[in-house]
Design a protein around this motif. Structure first.
Motif, PDB file in Angstrom:
ATOM      1  N   ASN A  79     -23.138  16.709  26.574  1.00  0.00           N
ATOM      2  CA  ASN A  79     -23.181  15.523  25.708  1.00  0.00           C
ATOM      3  C   ASN A  79     -24.532  15.396  25.015  1.00  0.00           C
ATOM      4  O   ASN A  79     -24.603  15.051  23.835  1.00  0.00           O
ATOM      5  N   ALA A  80     -25.613  15.671  25.738  1.00  0.00           N
ATOM      6  CA  ALA A  80     -26.951  15.609  25.134  1.00  0.00           C
ATOM      7  C   ALA A  80     -27.081  16.667  24.042  1.00  0.00           C
ATOM      8  O   ALA A  80     -27.638  16.399  22.964  1.00  0.00           O
ATOM      9  N   GLU A  81     -26.556  17.850  24.308  1.00  0.00           N
ATOM     10  CA  GLU A  81     -26.574  18.927  23.314  1.00  0.00           C
ATOM     11  C   GLU A  81     -25.753  18.519  22.082  1.00  0.00           C
ATOM     12  O   GLU A  81     -26.170  18.756  20.945  1.00  0.00           O
ATOM     13  N   LEU A  82     -24.623  17.910  22.306  1.00  0.00           N
ATOM     14  CA  LEU A  82     -23.777  17.446  21.207  1.00  0.00           C
ATOM     15  C   LEU A  82     -24.493  16.386  20.375  1.00  0.00           C
ATOM     16  O   LEU A  82     -24.475  16.438  19.141  1.00  0.00           O
ATOM     17  N   ALA A  83     -25.131  15.457  21.038  1.00  0.00           N
ATOM     18  CA  ALA A  83     -25.871  14.410  20.319  1.00  0.00           C
ATOM     19  C   ALA A  83     -26.959  15.023  19.444  1.00  0.00           C
ATOM     20  O   ALA A  83     -27.132  14.638  18.280  1.00  0.00           O
ATOM     21  N   ALA A  84     -27.684  15.995  19.980  1.00  0.00           N
ATOM     22  CA  ALA A  84     -28.749  16.652  19.212  1.00  0.00           C
ATOM     23  C   ALA A  84     -28.171  17.420  18.027  1.00  0.00           C
ATOM     24  O   ALA A  84     -28.729  17.385  16.920  1.00  0.00           O
ATOM     25  N   ALA A  85     -27.052  18.090  18.244  1.00  0.00           N
ATOM     26  CA  ALA A  85     -26.429  18.858  17.157  1.00  0.00           C
ATOM     27  C   ALA A  85     -25.937  17.931  16.046  1.00  0.00           C
ATOM     28  O   ALA A  85     -26.090  18.247  14.857  1.00  0.00           O
ATOM     29  N   ILE A  86     -25.371  16.801  16.408  1.00  0.00           N
ATOM     30  CA  ILE A  86     -24.907  15.847  15.394  1.00  0.00           C
ATOM     31  C   ILE A  86     -26.088  15.266  14.639  1.00  0.00           C
ATOM     32  O   ILE A  86     -26.059  15.156  13.409  1.00  0.00           O
ATOM     33  N   GLN A  87     -27.136  14.907  15.348  1.00  0.00           N
ATOM     34  CA  GLN A  87     -28.323  14.335  14.712  1.00  0.00           C
ATOM     35  C   GLN A  87     -29.009  15.332  13.771  1.00  0.00           C
ATOM     36  O   GLN A  87     -29.577  14.940  12.762  1.00  0.00           O
ATOM     37  N   ALA A  88     -28.934  16.602  14.107  1.00  0.00           N
ATOM     38  CA  ALA A  88     -29.620  17.619  13.309  1.00  0.00           C
ATOM     39  C   ALA A  88     -29.022  17.743  11.908  1.00  0.00           C
ATOM     40  O   ALA A  88     -29.754  17.916  10.933  1.00  0.00           O
ATOM     41  N   ARG A  89     -27.671  17.666  11.791  1.00  0.00           N
ATOM     42  CA  ARG A  89     -27.071  17.944  10.480  1.00  0.00           C
ATOM     43  C   ARG A  89     -26.056  16.902  10.021  1.00  0.00           C
ATOM     44  O   ARG A  89     -25.630  16.946   8.883  1.00  0.00           O
ATOM     45  N   HIS A  90     -25.634  16.023  10.895  1.00  0.00           N
ATOM     46  CA  HIS A  90     -24.664  14.978  10.550  1.00  0.00           C
ATOM     47  C   HIS A  90     -23.394  15.542   9.917  1.00  0.00           C
ATOM     48  O   HIS A  90     -22.839  14.985   8.977  1.00  0.00           O
ATOM     49  N   GLU A  91     -22.959  16.664  10.442  1.00  0.00           N
ATOM     50  CA  GLU A  91     -21.711  17.275   9.999  1.00  0.00           C
ATOM     51  C   GLU A  91     -21.133  18.091  11.142  1.00  0.00           C
ATOM     52  O   GLU A  91     -21.813  18.360  12.127  1.00  0.00           O
ATOM     53  N   TYR A  92     -19.863  18.469  10.997  1.00  0.00           N
ATOM     54  CA  TYR A  92     -19.219  19.275  12.033  1.00  0.00           C
ATOM     55  C   TYR A  92     -19.659  20.721  11.855  1.00  0.00           C
ATOM     56  O   TYR A  92     -18.948  21.562  11.332  1.00  0.00           O
ATOM     57  N   SER A  93     -20.864  20.976  12.311  1.00  0.00           N
ATOM     58  CA  SER A  93     -21.496  22.284  12.152  1.00  0.00           C
ATOM     59  C   SER A  93     -21.067  23.229  13.269  1.00  0.00           C
ATOM     60  O   SER A  93     -20.462  22.799  14.259  1.00  0.00           O
ATOM     61  N   PRO A  94     -21.406  24.506  13.155  1.00  0.00           N
ATOM     62  CA  PRO A  94     -21.120  25.435  14.259  1.00  0.00           C
ATOM     63  C   PRO A  94     -21.788  24.998  15.573  1.00  0.00           C
ATOM     64  O   PRO A  94     -21.237  25.201  16.645  1.00  0.00           O
ATOM     65  N   GLU A  95     -22.951  24.362  15.463  1.00  0.00           N
ATOM     66  CA  GLU A  95     -23.634  23.876  16.664  1.00  0.00           C
ATOM     67  C   GLU A  95     -22.862  22.727  17.313  1.00  0.00           C
ATOM     68  O   GLU A  95     -22.770  22.654  18.544  1.00  0.00           O
ATOM     69  N   VAL A  96     -22.323  21.853  16.488  1.00  0.00           N
ATOM     70  CA  VAL A  96     -21.505  20.746  17.002  1.00  0.00           C
ATOM     71  C   VAL A  96     -20.255  21.320  17.662  1.00  0.00           C
ATOM     72  O   VAL A  96     -19.888  20.934  18.773  1.00  0.00           O
ATOM     73  N   GLN A  97     -19.608  22.251  16.981  1.00  0.00           N
ATOM     74  CA  GLN A  97     -18.407  22.861  17.532  1.00  0.00           C
ATOM     75  C   GLN A  97     -18.701  23.545  18.869  1.00  0.00           C
ATOM     76  O   GLN A  97     -17.945  23.392  19.834  1.00  0.00           O
TER      77      GLN A  97
END
Length: 146
Positions: A79-97
């Motif tokens: 969840n922490a990783e997901l939060a950071a990934a969302i904050q980084a780009r604010h899109e459904y990026s490969p990192e979010v996925q």
């Protein structure tokens, strides 16, 4: 001033009565919507266990508690990783996925650990106890969401 004091007392009395009535209604409503006992409570309170069974279940529960904490830590990290990934780009990026997939994997592993634990608990029970246990597990798994 005397009239204001009576009015204030009457208001306080009526407010207190209304609050008490509201609390009674809420308690009655919540009790009628009470969820069934957890599987743990069911096994320990509604199935008559022998001392040996209690000892065996205590060992199983202790082992499971350790494994569950590890899996829950994995969920929090995902969840922490997901939060950071969302904050980084604010899109459904490969990192979010990737973070979502990591979370789903951790959640699946926790579910597997839980199922293995439940089945291990069942092995401790007598056939009669196991029938009651099975019925409770089936009820828990098929109950509609609140």
């Amino acid at each position: 001033m005397k009239g204001v004091s009576r009015g204030l007392l009457l208001t306080l009395l009526l407010t207190t009565l209304a609050g008490a009535l509201g609390a009674l209604c809420t308690v009655h409503y919540l009790q009628s919507k009470r969820t069934p006992a957890s599987l743990h409570e069911f096994v320990h309170k509604e199935i008559r266990l022998t001392d040996d069974q209690e000892t065996q279940l205590a060992r199983l529960e202790q082992d499971f508690a350790v494994r569950r904490k590890v899996r829950e830590a994995e969920l929090r990290a995902a969840n922490a990783e997901l939060a950071a990934a969302i904050q980084a780009r604010h899109e459904y990026s490969p990192e979010v996925q990737a973070s979502v997939e990591r979370f789903h994997h951790a959640m699946g592993e926790l579910q597997k650990e839980t199922i293995v634990h439940v089945l291990a608990m069942r092995q401790v029970l007598t056939p009669e106890q196991a029938r009651k246990f099975d019925a409770r597990v089936a009820e828990a798994l098929t109950q509609p969401a609140p």
